[in-house]
Design a protein around this motif. Structure first.
Motif, PDB file in Angstrom:
ATOM      1  N   PHE A 103       6.642 -14.588 -46.519  1.00  0.00           N
ATOM      2  CA  PHE A 103       5.864 -13.452 -47.009  1.00  0.00           C
ATOM      3  C   PHE A 103       5.425 -13.623 -48.458  1.00  0.00           C
ATOM      4  N   ARG A 104       5.443 -14.861 -48.938  1.00  0.00           N
ATOM      5  CA  ARG A 104       4.966 -15.117 -50.304  1.00  0.00           C
ATOM      6  C   ARG A 104       3.505 -14.695 -50.439  1.00  0.00           C
ATOM      7  N   GLY A 105       3.213 -13.977 -51.505  1.00  0.00           N
ATOM      8  CA  GLY A 105       1.840 -13.572 -51.750  1.00  0.00           C
ATOM      9  C   GLY A 105       1.383 -12.376 -50.938  1.00  0.00           C
ATOM     10  N   ALA A 106       2.326 -11.736 -50.209  1.00  0.00           N
ATOM     11  CA  ALA A 106       1.930 -10.629 -49.334  1.00  0.00           C
ATOM     12  C   ALA A 106       1.373  -9.447 -50.124  1.00  0.00           C
ATOM     13  N   TRP A 107       1.984  -9.138 -51.267  1.00  0.00           N
ATOM     14  CA  TRP A 107       1.500  -8.023 -52.074  1.00  0.00           C
ATOM     15  C   TRP A 107       0.118  -8.329 -52.644  1.00  0.00           C
ATOM     16  N   ALA A 108      -0.059  -9.559 -53.113  1.00  0.00           N
ATOM     17  CA  ALA A 108      -1.367  -9.950 -53.650  1.00  0.00           C
ATOM     18  C   ALA A 108      -2.434  -9.890 -52.558  1.00  0.00           C
ATOM     19  N   LEU A 109      -2.065 -10.296 -51.345  1.00  0.00           N
ATOM     20  CA  LEU A 109      -2.996 -10.250 -50.215  1.00  0.00           C
ATOM     21  C   LEU A 109      -3.378  -8.801 -49.893  1.00  0.00           C
ATOM     22  N   THR A 110      -2.376  -7.907 -49.908  1.00  0.00           N
ATOM     23  CA  THR A 110      -2.633  -6.495 -49.625  1.00  0.00           C
ATOM     24  C   THR A 110      -3.529  -5.868 -50.692  1.00  0.00           C
ATOM     25  N   LEU A 111      -3.213  -6.155 -51.958  1.00  0.00           N
ATOM     26  CA  LEU A 111      -4.007  -5.603 -53.050  1.00  0.00           C
ATOM     27  C   LEU A 111      -5.416  -6.187 -53.083  1.00  0.00           C
ATOM     28  N   ARG A 112      -5.547  -7.414 -52.598  1.00  0.00           N
ATOM     29  CA  ARG A 112      -6.871  -8.043 -52.539  1.00  0.00           C
ATOM     30  C   ARG A 112      -7.732  -7.401 -51.462  1.00  0.00           C
ATOM     31  N   ASP A 113      -7.158  -7.200 -50.282  1.00  0.00           N
ATOM     32  CA  ASP A 113      -7.955  -6.786 -49.131  1.00  0.00           C
ATOM     33  C   ASP A 113      -8.210  -5.288 -49.055  1.00  0.00           C
ATOM     34  N   THR A 114      -7.292  -4.474 -49.573  1.00  0.00           N
ATOM     35  CA  THR A 114      -7.436  -3.027 -49.420  1.00  0.00           C
ATOM     36  C   THR A 114      -8.731  -2.502 -50.034  1.00  0.00           C
ATOM     37  N   PRO A 115      -9.013  -2.763 -51.314  1.00  0.00           N
ATOM     38  CA  PRO A 115     -10.279  -2.256 -51.869  1.00  0.00           C
ATOM     39  C   PRO A 115     -11.495  -3.062 -51.434  1.00  0.00           C
ATOM     40  N   THR A 116     -11.326  -4.374 -51.257  1.00  0.00           N
ATOM     41  CA  THR A 116     -12.493  -5.204 -50.974  1.00  0.00           C
ATOM     42  C   THR A 116     -13.060  -4.969 -49.577  1.00  0.00           C
ATOM     43  N   LEU A 117     -12.221  -4.588 -48.629  1.00  0.00           N
ATOM     44  CA  LEU A 117     -12.753  -4.258 -47.306  1.00  0.00           C
ATOM     45  C   LEU A 117     -13.640  -3.018 -47.377  1.00  0.00           C
ATOM     46  N   GLY A 118     -13.243  -2.058 -48.212  1.00  0.00           N
ATOM     47  CA  GLY A 118     -14.088  -0.884 -48.418  1.00  0.00           C
ATOM     48  C   GLY A 118     -15.413  -1.265 -49.054  1.00  0.00           C
ATOM     49  N   ILE A 119     -15.350  -2.100 -50.087  1.00  0.00           N
ATOM     50  CA  ILE A 119     -16.563  -2.577 -50.757  1.00  0.00           C
ATOM     51  C   ILE A 119     -17.463  -3.322 -49.765  1.00  0.00           C
ATOM     52  N   TYR A 120     -16.837  -4.114 -48.920  1.00  0.00           N
ATOM     53  CA  TYR A 120     -17.534  -4.932 -47.927  1.00  0.00           C
ATOM     54  C   TYR A 120     -18.392  -4.078 -46.986  1.00  0.00           C
ATOM     55  N   PHE A 121     -17.783  -3.087 -46.360  1.00  0.00           N
ATOM     56  CA  PHE A 121     -18.503  -2.279 -45.373  1.00  0.00           C
ATOM     57  C   PHE A 121     -19.467  -1.291 -46.019  1.00  0.00           C
ATOM     58  N   VAL A 122     -19.088  -0.749 -47.173  1.00  0.00           N
ATOM     59  CA  VAL A 122     -19.994   0.169 -47.868  1.00  0.00           C
ATOM     60  C   VAL A 122     -21.260  -0.558 -48.300  1.00  0.00           C
ATOM     61  N   THR A 123     -21.111  -1.768 -48.826  1.00  0.00           N
ATOM     62  CA  THR A 123     -22.273  -2.560 -49.247  1.00  0.00           C
ATOM     63  C   THR A 123     -23.172  -2.876 -48.070  1.00  0.00           C
ATOM     64  N   TYR A 124     -22.578  -3.263 -46.944  1.00  0.00           N
ATOM     65  CA  TYR A 124     -23.368  -3.592 -45.752  1.00  0.00           C
ATOM     66  C   TYR A 124     -24.155  -2.378 -45.261  1.00  0.00           C
ATOM     67  N   GLU A 125     -23.467  -1.251 -45.134  1.00  0.00           N
ATOM     68  CA  GLU A 125     -24.134  -0.040 -44.635  1.00  0.00           C
ATOM     69  C   GLU A 125     -25.231   0.419 -45.591  1.00  0.00           C
ATOM     70  N   TRP A 126     -24.957   0.352 -46.879  1.00  0.00           N
ATOM     71  CA  TRP A 126     -25.944   0.808 -47.865  1.00  0.00           C
ATOM     72  C   TRP A 126     -27.204  -0.046 -47.823  1.00  0.00           C
ATOM     73  N   LEU A 127     -27.027  -1.367 -47.770  1.00  0.00           N
ATOM     74  CA  LEU A 127     -28.187  -2.261 -47.732  1.00  0.00           C
ATOM     75  C   LEU A 127     -28.987  -2.080 -46.440  1.00  0.00           C
ATOM     76  N   CYS A 128     -28.290  -1.898 -45.324  1.00  0.00           N
ATOM     77  CA  CYS A 128     -28.991  -1.676 -44.060  1.00  0.00           C
ATOM     78  C   CYS A 128     -29.836  -0.400 -44.116  1.00  0.00           C
ATOM     79  N   ARG A 129     -29.278   0.651 -44.695  1.00  0.00           N
ATOM     80  CA  ARG A 129     -30.016   1.919 -44.775  1.00  0.00           C
ATOM     81  C   ARG A 129     -31.189   1.840 -45.751  1.00  0.00           C
ATOM     82  N   GLN A 130     -31.020   1.050 -46.809  1.00  0.00           N
ATOM     83  CA  GLN A 130     -32.079   0.911 -47.797  1.00  0.00           C
ATOM     84  C   GLN A 130     -33.317   0.233 -47.221  1.00  0.00           C
TER      85      GLN A 130
END
Length: 227
Positions: A103-130
């Protein structure tokens, strides 16, 4: 359509993984090793000595296998690979480092993915709507561009913690102990400067655009064809 969405997501994710894995291997090696002069040098040396990449189901095992630079084919005078495959890698980590090692790096992985997944889908949806008229579905070109830039945007945010994650995952193999995520960040910045947190950003971006463009296009296409 939960079942259709699951299958479409699985297929599109697999396509993206196959397309992006070689770039991911180069990215991990640049983040954790100092023997390469740059992206091209890393790609040439990796291809020359190993020629193929191994897919692993877990992130820690993936990183360890990606950092394994010994040639797969036995050559006179060359050391054998440390790991013979994903299962052997997992068993070796467990034997040498215990359960915590897996489980080395598990916290870093969690902190990396939690906000970036939100950024990922919000950016995709916003660009598609634009770029899509009201009442219409986004075109293939729009999906490709939106997916590609969503991938780049998310990796710009994710790369600093991605560097820390990879370093913590390799720490056990190199017999180097970090006191934790913060200690890894401070030690890395002190020894290599703040630029270390964006090591691999170029290769991440180069990988992110085609991978996520293909991922979203295949996902949308499969849902449309099954709908």
């Amino acid at each position: 359509m939960p079942a259709e969405e699951f299958v479409a997501g699985w297929i599109s994710g697999a396509l993206g993984l196959v397309l992006g894995h070689p770039f991911d291997t180069v990215k991990v090696r640049l983040q954790t090793q100092t023997t390469y002069r740059g992206i091209v040098d890393c790609m040439v040396k990796t291809y020359r000595h190993e020629s193929a990449y191994c897919l692993a189901p877990f992130d820690l095992i993936k990183v360890r296998l990606q950092n394994q630079t010994e040639p797969r084919a036995k050559q006179p005078g060359s050391p054998p690979p440390r790991y013979r495959g994903p299962v052997h890698c997992a068993a070796s980590i467990f034997q040498a480092e215990g359960t915590r090692g897996l489980f080395r790096g598990a916290w870093a992985l969690t902190l990396r993915d939690t906000p970036t997944l939100g950024i990922y889908f919000v950016t995709y949806e916003w660009l598609c709507r634009q770029f899509t008229p009201d009442g219409q579905n986004p075109s293939s070109g729009t999906v490709l561009v939106a997916g590609g830039f969503a991938g780049i945007t998310s990796w710009v945010a994710a790369t600093p913690l991605d560097v820390i994650k990879s370093r913590m995952q390799m720490a056990g193999l190199k017999q180097r102990a970090y006191g934790g995520l913060l200690d890894c960040m401070v030690s890395s910045a002190r020894q290599e400067g703040l630029g270390v947190f964006f090591r691999g950003l170029i290769i991440n971006s180069a990988r992110a655009f085609p991978v996520n463009a293909v991922t979203f296009l295949s996902y949308e296409y499969l849902l449309l064809s099954w709908g």
